[in-house]
Design an enzyme around this catalytic site. Structure first.
Site, PDB file in Angstrom:
ATOM      1  N   HIS A 134       3.802  -2.252   3.112  1.00  0.00           N
ATOM      2  CA  HIS A 134       3.779  -0.899   2.549  1.00  0.00           C
ATOM      3  C   HIS A 134       5.046  -0.615   1.755  1.00  0.00           C
ATOM      4  CE1 HIS A 134       0.875  -0.720   5.852  1.00  0.00           C
ATOM      5  NE2 HIS A 134       0.299   0.254   5.192  1.00  0.00           N
ATOM      6  N   ASP A 142       0.812  -1.215   0.000  1.00  0.00           N
ATOM      7  CA  ASP A 142       0.000   0.000   0.000  1.00  0.00           C
ATOM      8  C   ASP A 142       0.850   1.272   0.000  1.00  0.00           C
ATOM      9  OD1 ASP A 142      -2.083  -1.781   0.272  1.00  0.00           O
ATOM     10  OD2 ASP A 142      -2.948  -0.808   2.042  1.00  0.00           O
TER      11      ASP A 142
HETATM   12 ZN    ZN Z   1      -2.728   3.237   3.051  1.00  0.00          ZN
END
Ligand code: ZN
Length: 323
Positions: free
Chosen positions: A268, A123
């Site tokens: 991430h 992400d």
């Molecule tokens: Zn996010």
């Protein structure tokens, strides 16, 4: 096994330097804010035939085990207008056929628990520094992942998105500016999702079919708008809290602890310093492959939802894997 979604929600945050400041007038909430996140349960018929009926009667509190109270969802009337409209011209001839995975009428947390396949998701990118490092590791290990990209970053770094796509990964929608969507009006939510899908389509020539709400925060309106825009909402059920920089070994440990057949792993590649995530990735991939898991993209995970496996014995073993 469920993980602590709230950990993710408190990190993938608007205070991160890569995300714009909250829209003026929009209520900003603290890290410990309790959110009402409603999961809409749809009938199989609805899911199959594309008609959606959302009902709060079937609500379910996301990460409810960590809540002490339930607060009603409030929505700001402020409209989070994208910072700018993508102006990129299509420059890419898609090297992959568009994925024709059916749209789900409910949020996806994990895949088929009978298949030893898992999905890596990243992400908050594209990030000009860390995304390429993640892609290098994935390529070295011949692993495909799913990237949930932030719209304004897609517009800023379309070449990185093309690199994600051309390497065989799937690019999903993570909103335009990473706001907490449950605080926005329906039209603002729609704008956040639609503008990001347009930016991704402009970058890679293919419209995304997947959407992940920032912080995993969702309600009836978020789910309805996402569905009406043709994207399947995808959450996760294995998170390492890599955003909090807990250390490479802790990231590896947490993922290996939470992983199971069909797991959707949250990591991430943007939104802050992701050096630990990059460093953990080779060990994570090698260890999970040695345990018998195969890595698939989210569309593949969805396609395999209805698949019954002759290897159910393996899945039982994998579900209890620990280090
Ligand atoms: Zn996010």
């Amino acid at each position: 096994m469920r993980t602590d979604f709230r950990k993710e929600a408190s990190t993938c945050n608007m205070a991160a330097p890569h995300f714009p400041a909250p829209v003026p007038g929009q209520r900003h909430t603290g890290l410990g804010k309790q959110r009402t996140m409603i999961v809409i349960i749809l009938s199989a018929t609805i899911a199959m035939f594309g008609s959606i009926t959302l009902t709060t009667d079937a609500s379910w509190h996301y990460a409810s085990s960590h809540r002490t109270t339930s607060t009603p969802v409030s929505r700001s009337t402020a409209v989070a207008t994208p910072a700018h409209t993508p102006t990129l011209k299509p420059t890419l001839t898609p090297t992959q056929a568009p994925v024709h995975t059916p749209q789900l009428g409910y949020p996806l947390f994990y895949g088929n628990s009978h298949l030893p396949e898992i999905a890596l998701t990243f992400d908050d990118g594209p990030n000009p520094y860390y995304t390429s490092q993640v892609l290098a590791v994935l390529q070295q290990h011949r692993v495909k992942a799913t990237f949930f990209d932030v719209g304004y970053l897609v517009a800023d770094y379309p070449n990185i998105v093309r690199q994600e796509y051309n390497q065989g990964n799937v690019v999903g929608n993570h909103s335009w500016s990473h706001p907490e969507l449950t605080l926005l009006s329906a039209s603002a939510i729609r704008s956040q999702i639609a503008s990001t899908s347009t930016a991704i389509q402009t970058a890679i020539g293919v419209k995304p079919t997947l959407f992940r709400p920032p912080y995993g925060s969702m309600n009836h309106t978020v789910l309805a708008e996402a569905y009406s825009l043709g994207v399947t909402t995808v959450l996760w059920d294995a998170s390492a809290g890599d955003w909090s920089l807990p250390g490479v070994s802790v990231i590896v440990y947490r993922i290996l602890h939470y992983v199971h057949n069909g797991a959707i792993i949250l990591l991430h590649d943007g939104g802050g310093n992701r050096a630990q995530t990059v460093a953990a990735l080779p060990t994570l991939i090698s260890t999970l492959e040695n345990q018998g898991f195969s890595f698939v993209t989210i569309p593949q995970l969805i396609d395999d939802l209805a698949t019954s496996s002759p290897h159910s014995g393996v899945s039982k073993h994998r579900a209890t894997t620990r280090i």
